[in-house]
Design an enzyme around this catalytic site. Structure first.
Site, PDB file in Angstrom:
ATOM      1  N   HIS A  20       0.827  -1.215   0.000  1.00  0.00           N
ATOM      2  CA  HIS A  20       0.000   0.000   0.000  1.00  0.00           C
ATOM      3  C   HIS A  20       0.860   1.262   0.000  1.00  0.00           C
ATOM      4  CE1 HIS A  20      -3.219  -2.705   0.815  1.00  0.00           C
ATOM      5  NE2 HIS A  20      -2.792  -2.996   2.025  1.00  0.00           N
ATOM      6  N   HIS A  25      -6.618  -4.401  -1.558  1.00  0.00           N
ATOM      7  CA  HIS A  25      -5.798  -5.617  -1.504  1.00  0.00           C
ATOM      8  C   HIS A  25      -5.912  -6.402  -2.794  1.00  0.00           C
ATOM      9  CE1 HIS A  25      -6.770  -4.527   2.612  1.00  0.00           C
ATOM     10  NE2 HIS A  25      -5.588  -4.960   2.905  1.00  0.00           N
TER      11      HIS A  25
END
Ligand SMILES: Nc1ncnc2c1ncn2[C@@H]1O[C@H](COP(=O)(O)OP(=O)(O)O)[C@@H](O)[C@H]1O
Ligand SMILES: Nc1ncnc2c1ncn2[C@@H]1O[C@H](COP(=O)(O)OP(=O)(O)O)[C@@H](O)[C@H]1O
Ligand SMILES: [Mg+2]
Ligand SMILES: [Mg+2]
Ligand SMILES: [Mg+2]
Ligand SMILES: [Mg+2]
Lengths: 212, 336, 336, 212
Positions: free
Chosen positions: C56, C218
């Site tokens: 991320h 994700h």
């Protein structure tokens, strides 16, 4: 002898504009191979703007028309081709200031001046794989004795000279512009600018031959 | 083509509008593709103008602000801006102290900036210009166009910007910009092509196991296409070319820029950075400061470039000066 | 798989090494996937710990620093970190004033942070926790897991971080963090999947003319797959869901975050921002501050999310406080 | 009656580890469909660490072995499955502290405790499309009267119960974990955790039947 009046100039420009639109993808494709995939887009944007600008100058002299086209190209094309073609048209226009009609001498001067402008701006030599490669032999041809040639012969010959010279850029190694960064890999591809220049000369000849 | 856009012909205009909507500290000159500092003309300083085609965001607008640029001019995607746009940028920030144009060495950029300089000079504005040619992928000698300018440009903005902010003269600002250029080398690689919005398909084809090495920032193919390599091997390829070119020597201090080309995750840039730092250490080159981010991109191209700037005391001091731009913000006391 | 990596199993470790090599202001806790402020424990303040899976970036390490986080814990790619790692982060920055754990609402994150809290409390450290659930794509009611947390997290870091920096107590810091969460809504969309390095192929298939709407961070598929749309239509889809959910009303003041998911060019984020701002204006919602960049990504996924935080005077003031992290730097006087 | 000594426990664990390695891609594939494509990677990483840890505790009681496995899973798996399986093993281990050999009652208690731990940690109910769906019917089966069954029958039945329950997760709508965010789109896919749990039960039965 060859002669070109203002209406014909306007027609040539409009035809160049539509050929640029038709060949937008083709020129861009060529530029993908050895450049940054925008030559067709650039030329089309520029000549679209030129056509929009034409009504403003249609009743001026051919010199003013060509200079206006040059300025319009400079301020709308961008990239390398913008200043190059822009300067070429501006120089060509300067050569025929005040004229409403061009004779063979005017046309010769006009092409020579266009090449001068192009070279002054871009400093390319013949063989560098650029616009110059297409235009130089045409200017050279105009320098030779054309007295025995018919108009049609001259017009056909400049097109075939331009075509051959444009095709001859294929094996060359680029020495100017973006393609030069590709070094050896620039070989084996036509130069996009050489092709767009050929397209212009073709439209020029077509209108004067009355076949456009 | 998978892009979050509306009309492909309007991307530059809409982007600039969206940009000034987000950032009140930059302003768009009405009717032009020119961004300037909100507080421009407030200070008696040499002004810095940079620009080029669009598609390199955050370059160049992201570097407008204290300690870097005064104005940035955007052309169409990957197409150098036209002289009238550049002229407008020069005029919009002119303080009477002269302008330095920071130009990357592409025929288009050079010619358009040249025409704009001529026009500005006719308007009585003093103009100097530096040409950035940091990319070692192309050798100077045989190619008359010389080398192109890529992400090392950010260092030139930073160094010249800091000098201008001190109130230095145009010739002094040009001197340090040129000094930075002389000590700057870069090289890039890409794993994927990018897609120009108005073209609608990738600029070049590349196989799943291939990468392009030695490429620029306009989606043009690289100098060579080779089999894909590990981060460590990529670092070696790029660092070797860069180091041997200047050359950078053991004992040299450098600033390092690891630049993402658009879609390379920060994760990969940091992994690349690790390998680069290891190689520098092995060669005895001391890394004084490191920048890792997307600074000069090629739309959504995956890949990275490495830039190295050899530092002396003057360049170090200028590099450390504060900057307050959208992208590069550095601390320190600002004197305005 | 086209990535600049070495061993897919080592990406997290090498990334963290490359990160601290680039940024001397953050430090890695020896032997752990934990990054902390260099100057941690220097100040008598409540500490803020955030984290989650890797992939991320720049979240979460990029938000360590003055005015935001004290520590960030990284799990494997898209896998929440283990309790021992989280515990180490808590201990490494503990000042005795207690820690706030900022957790996104994923079963894995919630359970791992919960186990770590239990352990830290056994070690005598006071712990509070907030759970971020800003994603409006999933309705609360029917799904007992509730909503997941996505990019709005950045606002919670900012608000809670500013409060902690003022020397506020743990319960006060928690209060403002929860207030931010209560006033926060987000939604995302993607044009392409991402590829987890150790998997080596894209997580989901998606056609050239399709997009996923309502997805997390994700690489999971979205709530629906629809035909690709223009930037204006995408903005409308996302903004409508967000605005109607809280609901945000005419006259409300908001902070806006346009977040790139990884490979979306800044150009497209700005074009999206233009449409979003237009929609807000139409609804009478006043945009007080806008952030446009990649803040919380999903590796090389193409796409974006929009987050809106409804502001009151207290949140506005905390949002405006200075921050000095790798990614988010804001001016103002720092009091340390 | 069924009996399980320490060597068998160790063998079960080692076999689970190798089945996780073999099914790494399969479990990850399942997780791609409704999650984030890491379940196989997570489980494989965890059980690899467990196998490396085993030598340290091999001469301790079964309770300590299971608790160590649990702690190792917690600190190496991450994600949702780490705390879940970790807690399950820790709870199971606590149930059999001091034992060097397990009888049927121990095994029943052990499974019950594992489920307890799992539910305490994850708060999932049967039908939520999780690990719990595979384990619950097995625990229930152990609660029924098994006096007339042979060892082999019991071992075969728990495997077929686990298999059926695992397969029954396919049409379900996920209510817990990442898959729950997919709402309707979570239907029609096996739950990765339900599958990994089935794989563990299969290895457990295989060793005790002596066919592994
Ligand atoms: N210095 C130069 N002199 C003459 N022609 C040039 C020069 N540099 C580039 N060109 C021509 O310009 C063409 C490319 O134009 P275009 O793609 O529109 O601009 P850019 O290269 O900036 O993207 C080349 O194919 C070449 O013919
Ligand atoms: N609350 C819960 N209770 C029981 N099992 C759960 C719960 N949440 C998730 N799971 C299980 O975890 C599995 C996913 O594990 P994994 O992919 O390793 O972790 P993550 O979802 O964090 O990526 C799911 O398939 C599901 O069986
Ligand atoms: Mg081009
Ligand atoms: Mg171009
Ligand atoms: Mg996961
Ligand atoms: Mg998973």
């Amino acid at each position: 002898m060859i002669n070109c009046n203002k209406e014909q100039v306007i027609n040539i420009i409009k035809n160049i504009a539509s050929t640029m639109e038709k060949n937008k993808e083709y020129l861009t494709e060529l530029d993908s191979a050895i450049g940054d995939a925008d030559h067709g887009i650039n030329m089309n944007r520029g000549f679209k703007a030129v056509v929009e600008k034409l009504p403003e100058v249609e009743d001026k002299c051919i010199g003013t028309i060509l200079k206006t086209i040059g300025m319009t190209l400079v301020s709308t094309v961008g990239g390398a081709s913008g200043p190059l073609y822009g300067t070429a048209f501006m120089y060509a226009g300067r050569e025929v200031t005040g004229e409403k009609e061009l004779d063979l001498t005017d046309i010769k001067n006009l092409f020579r001046a266009a090449l001068e402008g192009l070279v002054k701006r871009g400093k390319a030599k013949p063989g560098d794989k650029t616009i110059v490669d297409t235009l130089t032999p045409v200017v050279d041809y105009f320098k030779s004795s054309l007295d025995e040639k018919t108009d049609n012969e001259i017009l056909e010959e400049i097109v075939s000279i331009a075509k051959e010279s444009m095709e001859a850029t294929k094996p060359l190694l680029a020495k100017k512009g973006r393609a030069s960064f590709l070094k050896e890999r620039s070989k084996g591809h036509l130069d996009p600018g050489a092709v767009s220049c050929y397209l212009m000369i073709k439209e020029f000849a077509a209108v004067l031959k009355g076949v456009a | 083509m998978k892009k979050i856009i509306n009309d492909p012909e309007q991307v530059v205009d809409e982007m600039l509008t969206g940009m000034v909507m987000a950032h009140p500290e930059i302003v768009r000159v009405n009717g032009f593709n020119v961004l300037i500092r909100k507080e421009s003309k407030k200070k008696d300083k040499v002004t810095l103008i940079s620009g080029g085609g669009s598609g390199h965001e955050p370059a160049h607008g992201g570097f407008i602000g204290y300690g870097m640029l005064d104005a940035a001019v955007s052309g169409e995607v990957f197409t150098s801006p036209t002289p009238d746009q550049i002229l407008e940028a020069i005029k919009a920030v002119d303080t009477g102290k002269g302008s330095l144009l920071i130009v990357k060495n592409y025929s288009g950029d050079v010619m358009n900036f040249e025409m704009a300089s001529e026009m500005a000079e006719m308007d009585g504005i003093e103009i100097e210009q530096v040409i950035i040619n940091d990319d070692v992928a192309v050798e100077d000698s045989t190619y008359t166009t010389g080398r192109r300018g890529i992400a090392g440009t950010i260092f030139v903005h930073k160094i010249a910007g800091a000098m201008a902010e001190k109130g230095a003269s145009l010739s002094e600002v040009k001197r340090v910009a040129q000094k930075a250029i002389n000590n700057l080398r870069s090289k890039g690689m890409a794993l994927t092509s990018c897609t120009v919005p108005s073209v609608g398909k990738p600029t070049f084809e590349i196989a799943e196991d291939e990468m392009e090495v030695g490429l620029g920032i306009h989606g043009e193919p690289g100098v060579e296409k080779i089999k894909i390599k590990s981060a460590a091997e990529i670092a070696e390829n790029l660092v070797d070319s860069i180091v041997e070119d200047l050359p950078f020597k053991s004992g040299d201090e450098v600033a390092l820029l690891i630049n993402g080309l658009g879609s390379t995750p920060l994760m990969e840039l940091y992994i690349l950075n690790k390998s680069v730092q290891d190689l520098c250490r092995k060669r005895g080159i001391k890394v004084y400061k490191t920048y890792v981010d997307e600074y000069m991109t090629s739309l959504e191209m995956a890949g990275a470039s490495i830039s190295m700037l050899k530092l002396d005391d003057e360049l170090k001091e200028l590099l450390d000066e504060p900057a307050d731009t959208l992208v590069l913000k550095q601390g320190g006391k600002k004197d305005d």
